[in-house]
Design a protein around this motif. Sequence first.
Motif, PDB file in Angstrom:
ATOM      1  N   ILE A  36       1.287   3.431   1.913  1.00 23.83           N
ATOM      2  CA  ILE A  36       2.318   4.231   2.522  1.00 23.83           C
ATOM      3  C   ILE A  36       2.187   4.267   3.783  1.00 23.83           C
ATOM      4  N   SER A  37       1.131   4.212   4.575  1.00 24.67           N
ATOM      5  CA  SER A  37       1.097   4.327   6.044  1.00 24.67           C
ATOM      6  C   SER A  37       1.174   3.015   6.728  1.00 24.67           C
ATOM      7  N   PRO A  76       8.733  -1.118   4.707  1.00 28.56           N
ATOM      8  CA  PRO A  76       9.790  -0.929   3.639  1.00 28.56           C
ATOM      9  C   PRO A  76      10.141  -2.271   3.220  1.00 28.56           C
ATOM     10  N   GLN A 113      -1.113   9.427  10.962  1.00 28.87           N
ATOM     11  CA  GLN A 113       0.174   8.807  11.544  1.00 28.87           C
ATOM     12  C   GLN A 113       0.241   9.567  12.974  1.00 28.87           C
ATOM     13  N   HIS A 128       6.315  14.402   7.712  1.00 30.38           N
ATOM     14  CA  HIS A 128       6.581  13.173   7.515  1.00 30.38           C
ATOM     15  C   HIS A 128       7.308  12.622   6.154  1.00 30.38           C
ATOM     16  N   TYR A 129       8.274  11.762   5.842  1.00 28.46           N
ATOM     17  CA  TYR A 129       8.591  11.422   4.491  1.00 28.46           C
ATOM     18  C   TYR A 129       8.558  10.279   4.125  1.00 28.46           C
ATOM     19  N   PHE A 130       8.325   9.759   3.130  1.00 25.71           N
ATOM     20  CA  PHE A 130       8.456   8.479   2.385  1.00 25.71           C
ATOM     21  C   PHE A 130       8.967   8.540   1.035  1.00 25.71           C
ATOM     22  N   LYS A 160       8.370   0.422  -0.882  1.00 24.26           N
ATOM     23  CA  LYS A 160       8.801   1.526   0.056  1.00 24.26           C
ATOM     24  C   LYS A 160      10.024   1.257   0.376  1.00 24.26           C
ATOM     25  N   GLN A 192      11.690   5.629   5.184  1.00 26.52           N
ATOM     26  CA  GLN A 192      10.501   6.751   5.815  1.00 26.52           C
ATOM     27  C   GLN A 192      10.932   7.312   7.112  1.00 26.52           C
ATOM     28  N   TYR A 193      10.578   8.422   7.193  1.00 23.92           N
ATOM     29  CA  TYR A 193      10.834   9.269   8.236  1.00 23.92           C
ATOM     30  C   TYR A 193       9.670   9.946   9.001  1.00 23.92           C
ATOM     31  N   THR A 242      10.674   6.623  11.124  1.00 24.82           N
ATOM     32  CA  THR A 242      10.812   4.897  10.650  1.00 24.82           C
ATOM     33  C   THR A 242       9.427   4.370  10.748  1.00 24.82           C
TER      34      THR A 242
END
Length: 275
Positions: free
Chosen positions: A9-10, A14, A38, A100-102, A113, A116-117, A119
């Motif tokens: 995730i981190s 993408p 993050q 933060h969104y994924f 992925k 994400q925000y 980016t």
Amino acid sequence: MKNWIEQFISEEPPYKVFKINSNQLYEICDLQNFSIEQYCDICRKPRTFKSIDNSFKEILNEYQFRGREFFKYNFEEFVEYDERCIILDFQCQHDCGEHHYFAIKIRNLTIQKIGQYPTFAKEEVSKNLIKYKSLIPKYYPELTKAVSAYSQNMGVPAFVYLRRILEHLVDAKAMSHGIKTEQKFVDKLKDVEKSEKVIPTEFEEIKNQLYTVLSKGIHEYEEEECIEMFSAVKFIIESILDAELIKKEHEQKVKEAKAIIQKKLNKEIRIETNG
């Protein structure tokens, strides 16, 4: 699997596709939550972000309804051809309200992925690259563009920017030592390193191939090959920059130490003279 999914995730860009099996997916779905590191724009520093909920549980909930209620599937059969998009919401743990969104896509036991925000490029720049801005002000945008291209699955353009940075670093050293820059890169690097180390010792056995790899990436390799090698090449360039930062920090501390001692000695001399 908790460590793997948190790193995925981190850290992963993408669109990079990973194959997983049904047991691994089940473990991910069964986790309580995730925690990732993050950069927080509000706190202005790296922070721990914790997931609000594990949205992967949607898969388990649906499986339990469809499979176990009607005895149609086991989990492996259920997810073998499953396709869906899941949104993960992470919140900074320092009560600043930053989220933060994924967006995660699961399809036929693959996971990637798809957005994400903030980016991926913005996160990488804020957390890891900003320290190089004053070191290479003219070529710092090239570094950020390299990461941006990589995050959009464009490996060849990413290699173009990385090669420009490597050329700049060696050319700058060459000019500082009065060495001609109009020669082959390997020869120029060899001349520079007679006076000053450029490529860290850990990469001694591949230093002469580094420029070749970048050039082949631009002219010969496929996008996927450049994407596969990007992180390794970027790490080597970051290692060169890190060594330069350490050197400059040391030089500054030496300068400050000398100034403090000299100030004290000058003060004593004035006292002795006046006395």
